[in-house]
Structure formats: C-alpha cells, structure tokens
Write a protein that holds these residues in place. Structure first.
Motif, PDB file in Angstrom:
ATOM      1  N   TYR A  24      -9.784   7.286  -8.170  1.00  0.00           N
ATOM      2  CA  TYR A  24      -8.483   6.947  -7.594  1.00  0.00           C
ATOM      3  C   TYR A  24      -7.306   7.188  -8.531  1.00  0.00           C
ATOM      4  N   ARG A 286       2.065   3.585   7.190  1.00  0.00           N
ATOM      5  CA  ARG A 286       1.067   3.067   6.247  1.00  0.00           C
ATOM      6  C   ARG A 286       0.968   1.542   6.299  1.00  0.00           C
ATOM      7  N   PHE A 312      -2.045   6.749  12.613  1.00  0.00           N
ATOM      8  CA  PHE A 312      -2.721   7.843  11.917  1.00  0.00           C
ATOM      9  C   PHE A 312      -2.454   9.126  12.706  1.00  0.00           C
ATOM     10  N   VAL A 317      -8.846   7.146  12.415  1.00  0.00           N
ATOM     11  CA  VAL A 317      -8.899   6.055  11.439  1.00  0.00           C
ATOM     12  C   VAL A 317     -10.146   6.235  10.583  1.00  0.00           C
ATOM     13  N   PRO A 318     -10.029   6.221   9.262  1.00  0.00           N
ATOM     14  CA  PRO A 318     -11.211   6.441   8.409  1.00  0.00           C
ATOM     15  C   PRO A 318     -12.219   5.311   8.533  1.00  0.00           C
ATOM     16  N   LEU A 321     -12.297   2.359   4.043  1.00  0.00           N
ATOM     17  CA  LEU A 321     -10.862   2.241   3.801  1.00  0.00           C
ATOM     18  C   LEU A 321     -10.462   2.343   2.338  1.00  0.00           C
ATOM     19  N   GLU A 323     -10.579   4.792   0.222  1.00  0.00           N
ATOM     20  CA  GLU A 323      -9.814   6.004  -0.041  1.00  0.00           C
ATOM     21  C   GLU A 323      -8.394   5.862   0.507  1.00  0.00           C
ATOM     22  N   TYR A 324      -8.275   5.325   1.705  1.00  0.00           N
ATOM     23  CA  TYR A 324      -6.955   5.161   2.321  1.00  0.00           C
ATOM     24  C   TYR A 324      -6.121   4.142   1.550  1.00  0.00           C
ATOM     25  N   ASN A 325      -6.767   3.055   1.116  1.00  0.00           N
ATOM     26  CA  ASN A 325      -6.042   1.997   0.419  1.00  0.00           C
ATOM     27  C   ASN A 325      -5.614   2.411  -0.984  1.00  0.00           C
ATOM     28  N   THR A 327      -5.934   5.704  -2.807  1.00  0.00           N
ATOM     29  CA  THR A 327      -5.576   7.025  -3.331  1.00  0.00           C
ATOM     30  C   THR A 327      -4.099   7.386  -3.241  1.00  0.00           C
ATOM     31  N   PRO A 328      -3.312   6.903  -2.286  1.00  0.00           N
ATOM     32  CA  PRO A 328      -1.906   7.321  -2.234  1.00  0.00           C
ATOM     33  C   PRO A 328      -1.146   6.962  -3.507  1.00  0.00           C
TER      34      PRO A 328
END
Length: 346
Positions: A24, A286, A312, A317-318, A321, A323-325, A327-328
C-alpha cells in the motif's frame, strides 16, 4: 487478526497482516487518538520552515449558527466572517442542513449497539500471570472474541504500551438520548456484561481504566453534497460511519489533507467556490461508498453492494476492501486534480 472463541480461546481464524509498505506504500500504524490529535495540533500551530503563518486555535468558542456566505455566530453573541467555513463538529453536527437543505435527512440514528471503550497499559497486563500469556512478545496485533450478541475487540497502540479495547453490546442506555460519546459507564454493569466471556478475558477486562460508553450511530444514506457556498462538511459531520472497516478517522484525515492541497496556491478568495467544487469531485463518491460499506463487516459486504454501487462509476464494488481503503493517495490525487483545473504546473 485472530478470531477467538469466547469459551475455549481456540484460534478460529487468523489473518496475517501484509507488508503494507510494499502493498500500500506506507507503514501500518495503530495510533492512540490523543497522540494523533497532539501531532496534528503541532503541525497546525507550530512554525515550520517555509511556512508563512500558523493556525490559531480559539477555545471556548461554541458556534450557534453559520450561513453559506461564511458568517459564524457564536453563543456569546460574537459574529465573525470567514472566506471558508469547515464544518467538522462530528456525528451530532447541527449544520449539514445548511449545505443540503432542510428537506434532506441528516440526523445520524442509533443502530442499537453500544461500545464500552477502555485502555489498559500493557505493563499492567504483563504483571498478572493470568493475562500475561496474551501479551508476551507483543501479543496479538488485533483480536476479536465473540459471544452471541456481543464481541470484544482489542489492539495495541502507542508502540505497544497501551491496549485499546472495545466491547460491543446491545444498546440499553437510558437517559442519554442526545449523547453519543460521553455516556457514563457503570463498572458493575460492565463486569456483568463480560461475565459470559472466558475467565482469562474477564481477567483482562477487570483491569479496564477510564471506562466509557459510546453509542453507535449512522446516517441511513449519504447526503447529496459536501459543500455549498463557502461551507464544506468533513469527517463525521459529512459522512458518519460505523467502525467495521476502521475508516472513520482515516477518511476524516483524508478530508483534511485534500483541503490542504486544494486550497494551496490560492490567488484570491474569489477562487474558494471553485476549489470547493474540486473537493466535491474528489471526495464525494469515495466517502459515500465507504460510509455505506462501513455499515457491515468485510464478510457481509454483499448486504450493501446494491446501495454502494452508484458510487463506483468505473466497475463493480470490490469483494475485498483493503485495496480500496488503503491504496488511494489523496494528496497526490488532489494535486493532480488541481493541476488539471489550473492547466499549469504548481
């Protein structure tokens, strides 16, 4: 994370924490809230190289009302005018309706669950032979013990010097209908509540310090806008969420970081409205998605997929979560958005 049966303390499921730096791009930290607050305050108020000014914090300045032009009325009768008003007064905020209108529901409602929150110094747990085995060698990084209608969650913070606990129970609180965070907790009632846990866990809980009750509240669906006029909503005032994804504090810090970037290189106050439009573009989908996804655990995401899908736009929706939570990079994304809008290198 380990999932423990409350009667046998066998490990039912264990989830290894990955190398977060590699996956991450940042280390995994478990903060004590007070420590994080103090560091954020220090960054805001202490002079640093290449910093022209610092924030001034005015205490005992309760806000009675605001308007969309930036006027702030205090309960002492004073009125001040600002170019930007950031509403960050939490889950019981009085001001979201200023942004979304009186006809949109903004009240966060109790979910029927309350949490006993408490801290225990790790050294205190190591001194007791009954509790020592669970904390020797660093202990668990995060653990959950479940009963039928309750669960005990804990993890270390302050570099392992403290253990942070939450015991989730049905909300039977009376007499505090308008309170969320500072509800007095009866030690006798707490010990009665944990009496069905394994004796070792009861021994841990008996050492609870600074015991408090928190009522879990949530907004049934996201609000349609985060900003209007010279006002912007952030944190729980904007997107109150349950702790199941541990993203409430994270998204609030993201909000602050995004504002910091988007309001850099500001030529005049005439640019405030446009910068807030960029904030809406960057943050709305987000935080709305995470608010909905946080209403359930990671093993129950299927229950909220339909309601979260509109946020999305580039795919489903992944399933997982993390990666979504994690990585940004909100500061990078905010800077790119600002550069695109200004059509120049900053």
């Amino acid at each position: 994370m380990s999932l423990l049966d409350a009667h046998t303390l066998d490990v039912l499921r264990s989830v290894a924490v990955p190398d977060t730096r590699q996956r991450y791009g940042a280390p995994w930290f478990l903060f004590h809230r007070v420590d994080l607050h103090l560091q954020l305050k220090k960054l805001a108020t202490e002079p640093r190289p290449n910093t022209k000014s610092v924030a001034k914090i005015n205490l005992s300045s309760e806000v009675a009302d605001i308007d969309l032009e930036g006027a702030i009325s205090l309960t002492n009768g004073e009125c001040v005018k600002k170019d930007l008003v950031v509403v960050a007064d939490g889950v019981r905020s009085k001001f979201p309706s200023k942004v979304v209108g009186e006809g949109v529901p903004t009240q966060a409602s109790p979910t029927g669950t309350a949490v006993y929150r408490f801290l225990i110094p790790t050294e205190k747990l190591l001194q007791d032979p009954e509790t020592r085995p669970y904390f020797e060698g660093g202990g668990f990084h995060g653990s959950i013990a479940r009963l039928k209608d309750a669960r005990l969650v804990w993890y270390p913070c302050r570099r392992g010097a403290l253990q942070n606990f939450g015991f989730f129970v049905p909300d039977t609180i009376t007499g505090f209908d308008d309170e969320v965070w500072n509800i007095p907790a009866s030690r006798d009632e707490f010990l009665k509540s944990v009496s069905q846990l394994h004796p070792d866990l009861q021994a841990i809980c008996s050492k609870a310090e600074d015991l408090k009750l928190f009522r879990l509240c949530m907004r049934k669906k996201p609000i349609p806008s985060l900003t209007k006029g010279n006002v912007v909503l952030i944190g729980d005032a904007s997107h109150p969420m349950l702790p199941h994804q541990a993203q409430g504090g994270a998204t609030s810090v993201e909000d602050g970081a995004a504002l910091g970037v988007l309001f850099s290189h500001l030529g005049s106050k005439d640019e405030v409205h446009r910068r807030l439009e960029l904030f809406q573009k960057l943050r709305f989908d987000r935080v709305s998605a995470i608010q909905l996804l946080s209403s359930v655990g990671q093993d129950e995401i299927h229950k909220v997929v339909e309601s979260a899908q509109p946020y999305f736009h580039h795919g489903p929706v992944p399933n997982g979560l993390n990666e979504y939570n994690f990585t940004p990079n909100v500061m990078r994304d905010a800077l790119e958005l600002l550069q695109q809008d200004c059509k120049t290198d900053l």
